[in-house]
Design a protein around this motif. Sequence first.
Motif, mmCIF file in Angstrom:
data_model
loop_
_atom_site.group_PDB
_atom_site.id
_atom_site.type_symbol
_atom_site.label_atom_id
_atom_site.label_comp_id
_atom_site.label_asym_id
_atom_site.label_seq_id
_atom_site.Cartn_x
_atom_site.Cartn_y
_atom_site.Cartn_z
ATOM 1 N N PHE A 123 0.643 -0.853 1.584
ATOM 2 C CA PHE A 123 0.544 0.443 1.732
ATOM 3 C C PHE A 123 -0.738 0.466 3.018
ATOM 4 O O PHE A 123 -0.599 1.048 3.944
ATOM 5 C CB PHE A 123 -0.214 1.433 0.714
ATOM 6 N N ALA A 124 -1.531 -0.680 2.630
ATOM 7 C CA ALA A 124 -2.881 -0.938 3.646
ATOM 8 C C ALA A 124 -2.345 -1.184 4.961
ATOM 9 O O ALA A 124 -2.707 -0.592 6.124
ATOM 10 C CB ALA A 124 -3.869 -1.748 3.220
ATOM 11 N N GLN B 149 -2.498 0.977 8.275
ATOM 12 C CA GLN B 149 -3.121 0.361 9.754
ATOM 13 C C GLN B 149 -2.392 0.266 10.690
ATOM 14 O O GLN B 149 -2.835 0.579 11.952
ATOM 15 C CB GLN B 149 -3.687 -0.964 9.231
ATOM 16 N N GLN B 150 -1.322 0.112 10.701
ATOM 17 C CA GLN B 150 -0.272 0.013 11.790
ATOM 18 C C GLN B 150 -0.051 1.500 12.351
ATOM 19 O O GLN B 150 0.056 1.730 13.682
ATOM 20 C CB GLN B 150 1.226 -0.176 11.459
ATOM 21 N N GLN C 129 4.510 11.200 5.437
ATOM 22 C CA GLN C 129 5.319 10.546 4.587
ATOM 23 C C GLN C 129 4.545 9.553 3.790
ATOM 24 O O GLN C 129 4.555 9.352 2.695
ATOM 25 C CB GLN C 129 6.295 9.932 5.366
ATOM 26 N N TRP C 130 3.488 8.688 4.466
ATOM 27 C CA TRP C 130 2.616 7.613 3.900
ATOM 28 C C TRP C 130 1.916 8.624 2.758
ATOM 29 O O TRP C 130 1.638 7.821 1.803
ATOM 30 C CB TRP C 130 1.598 7.208 4.709
ATOM 31 N N ALA D 161 -9.750 7.453 7.293
ATOM 32 C CA ALA D 161 -8.639 6.588 6.672
ATOM 33 C C ALA D 161 -9.029 5.319 6.311
ATOM 34 O O ALA D 161 -8.577 4.964 5.131
ATOM 35 C CB ALA D 161 -7.196 6.695 7.493
ATOM 36 N N GLN D 162 -9.611 4.667 7.224
ATOM 37 C CA GLN D 162 -9.855 3.132 6.877
ATOM 38 C C GLN D 162 -11.074 2.966 5.859
ATOM 39 O O GLN D 162 -11.158 2.249 5.358
ATOM 40 C CB GLN D 162 -10.354 2.476 8.017
ATOM 41 N N ASN D 163 -11.833 4.146 5.563
ATOM 42 C CA ASN D 163 -12.932 4.171 4.513
ATOM 43 C C ASN D 163 -12.423 4.419 3.160
ATOM 44 O O ASN D 163 -13.380 4.611 2.153
ATOM 45 C CB ASN D 163 -14.071 4.972 4.996
ATOM 46 N N GLN D 164 -11.287 4.783 3.020
ATOM 47 C CA GLN D 164 -10.855 5.278 1.584
ATOM 48 C C GLN D 164 -10.203 3.950 1.022
ATOM 49 O O GLN D 164 -9.260 3.575 0.637
ATOM 50 C CB GLN D 164 -9.564 6.177 1.849
ATOM 51 N N THR D 165 -11.361 3.088 0.650
ATOM 52 C CA THR D 165 -11.172 1.892 0.092
ATOM 53 C C THR D 165 -10.723 1.954 -1.559
ATOM 54 O O THR D 165 -9.883 1.088 -1.905
ATOM 55 C CB THR D 165 -12.296 0.912 0.219
#
Length: 96
Positions: free
Chosen positions: A46-47, A51-52, A81-82, A32-36
């Motif tokens: 959204f970011a 992250q939360q 949902q996100w 998820a964090q690498n979907q820049t």
Amino acid sequence: MHPAQQQLAALTGALQQLRGDTLAVAAFSRLAQNQTGLLAALPPQFATVLQQLLDRLESAALFSEESCSFSQKELLDSLQQWLEHAQLRLDKGDTA
């Protein structure tokens, strides 16, 4: 397909794997964090929200369901949902 749409599809598939216990929380979080490209195509909030959610999901994975204040099922539902909101935003082409 636009790269952001491809990354969203990959993340959606990864969430299904996470729900099916075929993907570890840490691996999902890294993915998820690498979907820049996806995050760049969406408004900055959204970011922040993603992250939360990932932070809570990783915390929940460290403890049993009973001892953690975060329900993993609820967190997975929130991630779903996100993803749905991200898809709507990409479909609209609205990044503001």
